[in-house]
Design a protein around this motif. Structure first.
Motif, mmCIF file in Angstrom:
data_model
loop_
_atom_site.group_PDB
_atom_site.id
_atom_site.type_symbol
_atom_site.label_atom_id
_atom_site.label_comp_id
_atom_site.label_asym_id
_atom_site.label_seq_id
_atom_site.Cartn_x
_atom_site.Cartn_y
_atom_site.Cartn_z
ATOM 1 N N THR A 51 -1.978 6.394 16.608
ATOM 2 C CA THR A 51 -2.021 5.745 15.304
ATOM 3 C C THR A 51 -3.297 6.035 14.526
ATOM 4 O OG1 THR A 51 -2.839 3.726 16.350
ATOM 5 C CG2 THR A 51 -0.474 3.866 15.964
ATOM 6 N N LEU A 55 -3.066 6.782 10.836
ATOM 7 C CA LEU A 55 -3.759 5.860 9.945
ATOM 8 C C LEU A 55 -4.573 6.599 8.899
ATOM 9 C CD1 LEU A 55 -4.788 3.028 9.142
ATOM 10 C CD2 LEU A 55 -6.500 3.234 10.943
ATOM 11 N N VAL A 210 -2.196 -1.130 7.188
ATOM 12 C CA VAL A 210 -2.016 -0.393 8.434
ATOM 13 C C VAL A 210 -2.860 -1.007 9.552
ATOM 14 C CG1 VAL A 210 -2.394 1.827 9.555
ATOM 15 C CG2 VAL A 210 -1.355 1.752 7.303
ATOM 16 N N LEU A 400 3.097 5.969 6.737
ATOM 17 C CA LEU A 400 3.028 4.515 6.897
ATOM 18 C C LEU A 400 4.239 4.003 7.669
ATOM 19 C CD1 LEU A 400 1.736 3.393 3.375
ATOM 20 C CD2 LEU A 400 0.475 3.352 5.529
ATOM 21 N N VAL A 403 3.487 4.602 11.351
ATOM 22 C CA VAL A 403 2.573 3.594 11.893
ATOM 23 C C VAL A 403 3.294 2.262 12.061
ATOM 24 C CG1 VAL A 403 0.469 2.284 11.420
ATOM 25 C CG2 VAL A 403 0.538 4.728 10.945
#
Length: 473
Positions: A51, A55, A210, A400, A403
């Motif tokens: 991530t 991110l 996030v 996004l 994530v």
């Protein structure tokens, strides 16, 4: 250079860049168990190795797209390639999990320039009536990473060490860079200004949202840290929307979302990627922990799933030009949901591999059908000189979505299972697969909002900012 030769070079170079970025999303998946063992990583730290990349990629995408529009897409594309290559070397040299996470963050920053600018450069080079085929080839080459990522990652992890999965990018990046500088023509977006308030607000909003999603599994969804991050992210998102509505040269023209093709295409891409990335994080580990396979054997057994993108995406991309996006979006996501649901029903520790093949193929075909259609829907709904912003928005929402999918499905996994035994892992994996199927079904529902057919009238007219959309019943 002839127009045909230029297009061929653009397609080849942007596809290779996408291959590199996608490879480093996927090649890590089969090495997660080894990294966990070698570096003593916790589940949270293991999640961050994936991530952290997504991110920084997600929160910097719109910045990368806007900088490319302002200062030149080829120039920023080349810078992104340099950053990505250097960060890959840093990943390979990581002495501990903290260093690896930091280097993965830097990789994501380089990818944030490569991904939206790849789509913008490619889309600008092809007329609308040929763009779907080019997108299909682009995704087919990217599909090599989907096929080769788990397989190559498993072979390297088992035969050498996991560090070499990052060293691969260094010679490839250095080889491609001179051709990027000499074979791609410089292009820019329509705006001459840089929307700095929009960049700051948009980046901060994405980071807050996030961060809250990623930290929710460990800190607790009701904790002060997570609630504060999500509330601040939502507030900054509202401020971003308010600013973009009155900005003289907005980073993201909100009028794009008046187009059903643009809005529904982005919603579908978000949910498709959420379902896919959440499953990717767990499925290779299921092959290793649940079925007792080595990393290479796990990667090899994912080929029927991952290989579909390379084979099906170019065909689907060509058919999208003739038949429109909606059949491929809705049908593809229904197949994705069906395949994941099928896997959830049959998965059990130590099971034979053969029963897994059919649901893997079904979900893989569905994903391969839907991805080129989502991209074509979005970039085809904006005027040519706004393609960079449209592509940047789409890529940001896809990341996004990834994530979001990992955060949500890992939370489901942790709630229903864990790493204590193969049975515990399988219990969590089955619950997460059910969640992935639900996300795909929601994506199919969003795909129903895509116009049945869209014309390309006005595609060459760069004088208008209005999205092009005509519905045919």
């Amino acid at each position: 250079m002839s127009s045909r030769s230029h297009r061929a070079w653009v397609l080849a170079l942007t596809s290779i860049a996408s291959l590199m970025v996608a490879l480093d999303t996927l090649i890590v998946t089969v090495a997660l168990s080894t990294i966990r063992s070698d570096l003593g990583a916790t589940l949270e730290e293991l999640e961050w190795t994936v991530t952290a990349y997504s991110l920084s990629l997600a929160v910097l995408l719109m910045t990368g797209s806007a900088l490319g529009d302002r200062y030149g897409r080829k120039r920023l594309f080349a810078i992104g390639l340099l950053v990505f290559t250097a960060a890959s070397a840093a990943c390979a040299l990581a002495p501990g999990i903290g260093w690896l996470i930091a280097a993965r963050t830097a990789q994501g920053a380089g990818a944030a320039l490569l991904m939206p600018l790849s789509l913008a450069i490619l889309s600008a080079a092809y007329p609308p009536e040929r763009r779907g085929r080019a997108m299909g080839i682009f995704m087919g080459v990217t599909g090599l990473s989907v096929v080769g990522g788990p397989l190559l990652g498993g072979a390297i992890t088992e035969g050498a060490s996991w560090e070499w999965i990052f060293w691969l990018n260094v010679p490839l990046g250095l080889l491609v860079l001179p051709f990027v500088l000499t074979r791609i023509e410089e292009t820019r977006g329509g705006d001459t200004g840089l929307d700095l308030p929009g960049l700051v607000l948009g980046t901060a909003a994405a980071f807050g949202l996030v961060w809250g999603l990623v930290r929710g599994n460990v800190a607790g969804w009701g904790s002060a840290e997570v609630v504060t991050a999500l509330v601040l992210g939502a507030a900054l998102l509202g401020a971003f929307v308010a600013w973009e509505r009155r900005a003289p040269e907005p980073m993201l023209p909100l009028r794009f979302f008046r187009s059903r093709a643009f809005s529904a295409g982005n919603a579908t891409a978000f949910l498709l990627t959420a379902s896919l990335f959440g499953t990717l994080f767990l499925i290779a580990q299921f092959m290793e922990i649940g079925l007792g396979r080595t990393p290479f054997e796990a990667g090899l057994r994912l080929v029927p799933w991952t290989g579909c993108l390379m084979v099906v995406a170019p065909i689907a991309g060509a058919l999208v030009d003739r038949l429109g996006e909606r059949p491929f979006l809705v049908g593809g996501l229904l197949l994705q949901a069906g395949g994941f649901g099928w896997l959830a029903l049959i998965a059990e520790p130590g099971m034979a591999y053969a029963p897994l093949v059919a649901p893997l193929v079904v979900s893989g075909v569905g994903i391969a059908m839907a991805i080129p259609a989502t991209q074509n829907s979005v970039v085809g709904a904006v005027p040519p000189h706004m393609i960079g912003k449209g592509a940047g928005t789409n890529t940001m929402l896809r990341q996004l979505g990834g994530v979001f999918g990992i955060a949500v499905l890992v939370a489901v996994f942790a709630g229903w299972g864990g790493y204590a035994s193969s049975q515990a892992f399988t219990d969590g994996f089955v619950a997460a697969l059910a969640g992935a199927a639900l996300l795909a079904l929601l994506g199919a529902a969003a795909g129903l909002l895509i116009p049945r057919r869209r014309t390309t009238a006005g595609a060459e007219d760069g004088a208008t900012d209005r999205p092009r959309e005509v519905v045919r019943s």
